[in-house]
Design an enzyme around this catalytic site. Sequence first.
Site, PDB file in Angstrom:
ATOM      1  N   ARG A 157     -38.247 -48.134  48.415  1.00  0.00           N
ATOM      2  CA  ARG A 157     -39.219 -47.115  47.999  1.00  0.00           C
ATOM      3  C   ARG A 157     -38.818 -45.717  48.464  1.00  0.00           C
ATOM      4  NH1 ARG A 157     -43.113 -51.750  49.904  1.00  0.00           N
ATOM      5  NH2 ARG A 157     -41.574 -51.620  51.561  1.00  0.00           N
ATOM      6  N   ILE A 158     -38.356 -45.606  49.715  1.00  0.00           N
ATOM      7  CA  ILE A 158     -38.023 -44.267  50.236  1.00  0.00           C
ATOM      8  C   ILE A 158     -36.742 -43.746  49.577  1.00  0.00           C
ATOM      9  CG2 ILE A 158     -37.458 -42.943  52.324  1.00  0.00           C
ATOM     10  CD1 ILE A 158     -39.175 -45.075  53.879  1.00  0.00           C
ATOM     11  N   ILE A 238     -31.988 -41.471  58.156  1.00  0.00           N
ATOM     12  CA  ILE A 238     -33.427 -41.525  58.473  1.00  0.00           C
ATOM     13  C   ILE A 238     -33.867 -42.986  58.533  1.00  0.00           C
ATOM     14  CG2 ILE A 238     -34.102 -39.270  57.558  1.00  0.00           C
ATOM     15  CD1 ILE A 238     -35.154 -40.848  55.052  1.00  0.00           C
ATOM     16  N   ARG A 240     -32.508 -46.268  60.654  1.00  0.00           N
ATOM     17  CA  ARG A 240     -32.655 -46.797  62.002  1.00  0.00           C
ATOM     18  C   ARG A 240     -31.388 -46.528  62.780  1.00  0.00           C
ATOM     19  NH1 ARG A 240     -37.262 -47.084  61.717  1.00  0.00           N
ATOM     20  NH2 ARG A 240     -38.691 -48.798  62.095  1.00  0.00           N
ATOM     21  N   GLU A 269     -32.233 -45.153  71.052  1.00  0.00           N
ATOM     22  CA  GLU A 269     -33.193 -44.046  71.228  1.00  0.00           C
ATOM     23  C   GLU A 269     -34.331 -44.475  72.161  1.00  0.00           C
ATOM     24  OE1 GLU A 269     -34.044 -43.689  66.933  1.00  0.00           O
ATOM     25  OE2 GLU A 269     -36.113 -44.223  67.396  1.00  0.00           O
ATOM     26  N   HIS A 287     -36.917 -38.917  65.624  1.00  0.00           N
ATOM     27  CA  HIS A 287     -37.562 -40.006  64.863  1.00  0.00           C
ATOM     28  C   HIS A 287     -38.961 -39.587  64.381  1.00  0.00           C
ATOM     29  CE1 HIS A 287     -37.540 -44.663  64.329  1.00  0.00           C
ATOM     30  NE2 HIS A 287     -38.252 -44.083  63.378  1.00  0.00           N
ATOM     31  N   ILE A 288     -38.964 -38.552  63.529  1.00  0.00           N
ATOM     32  CA  ILE A 288     -40.260 -37.994  63.077  1.00  0.00           C
ATOM     33  C   ILE A 288     -40.404 -38.001  61.552  1.00  0.00           C
ATOM     34  CG2 ILE A 288     -40.665 -36.521  65.091  1.00  0.00           C
ATOM     35  CD1 ILE A 288     -39.532 -34.149  63.380  1.00  0.00           C
TER      36      ILE A 288
HETATM   37  C1  GLV Z   1     -40.490 -45.498  61.102  1.00  0.00           C
HETATM   38  O1  GLV Z   1     -39.364 -45.455  61.491  1.00  0.00           O
HETATM   39  C2  GLV Z   1     -41.036 -46.598  60.385  1.00  0.00           C
HETATM   40  O2  GLV Z   1     -40.364 -47.625  60.243  1.00  0.00           O
HETATM   41  O3  GLV Z   1     -42.175 -46.490  59.935  1.00  0.00           O
END
Ligand code: GLV
Length: 327
Positions: A157-158, A238, A240, A269, A287-288
């Site tokens: 999805r992302i 973005i 992991r 992290e 990680h935002i």
């Molecule tokens: C953030 O890293 C998530 O997996 O929601």
Amino acid sequence: MSKPKILVARAVFPETIARLSQHFDVESNQADETWSKAELARRLADKVGAFTTGSDRIDAEVLAAAPHLKICANMAVGYNNFDVPAMTARGVLATNTPDVLTETTADFGFALLMATARRMTESEHYLRAGKWTKWSYDMFAGSDIHGATLGILGMGRIGQGIAKRGAHGFGMNVIYHNRSRLSAELETECKARYVSKEELLKTADHLVLVLPYSAASHHTIGAAELAQMKPTATLVNIARGGIVDDAALAAALKNQQIAAAGLDVFEGEPSVHPDLLTVPNVVLTPHIASSSVPTRLAMANLAADNLIAYLTTNKPITPLNPEVLAA
Ligand code: GLV
């Protein structure tokens, strides 16, 4: 009648705690203390539910100490902090927070890509350090986004959200690689072309990683993969930490084997590889990617709703191991 006991393992919105408290006897970590695994296990000993985040490891050892546990609701879409087979074996339901963070995370992926390609933080540090004394023709010259080839590794999805932003907003040529190919309809919607991993590495001007972490995706991008990328390319992670070999990436950035990287996630992290802290051509964020106020609230609400729905009606909203329900 006493309410079921749950644990909220990390600090969260007070309204989430208030909501959960209507249904449960809540022990929460609003002081946001760092608990060891043993401490987490000790606190789970008498709980039926847990509200967790990606930093709380739930594995066989923790589960063995939590005989009453029925559900762990993760406030994250990623769930590599869960040993799902171990949870299923013990009849513990796992849930995550898909969908509610897709667009916000895709926005951030694009922001990080743009900041990286256009050298925004590197140039800001220069300005803040008082080094800007005159205009010059090649000052912080970066690479273009519009019209460039956007590579996406991991087209869930992302990944699709990033593809749409690139194709429709910036006229990018979008290519992707994924375990499974998208349907023709989705490929058309995303204006994305499926390619091999090798072609993706070799032809992307900007490569964004959006695949889930597992043992199989560990160091998907290491020295060999970085060596296949264009020397002008940018890499954005973005997804992991652990998907990229951070030591190899730091070396590639130092040697300018690739032009730049944007990283929101790191191996081990919140520790960050020391060499990444000293190379200039990397944008680093803690990680935002999903962190807009409405989205973090929606994630907290979905995790809370999973706990409430499962423990009160047996019908979780976003189960990861629905076989537990059947059993
Ligand atoms: C953030 O890293 C998530 O997996 O929601």
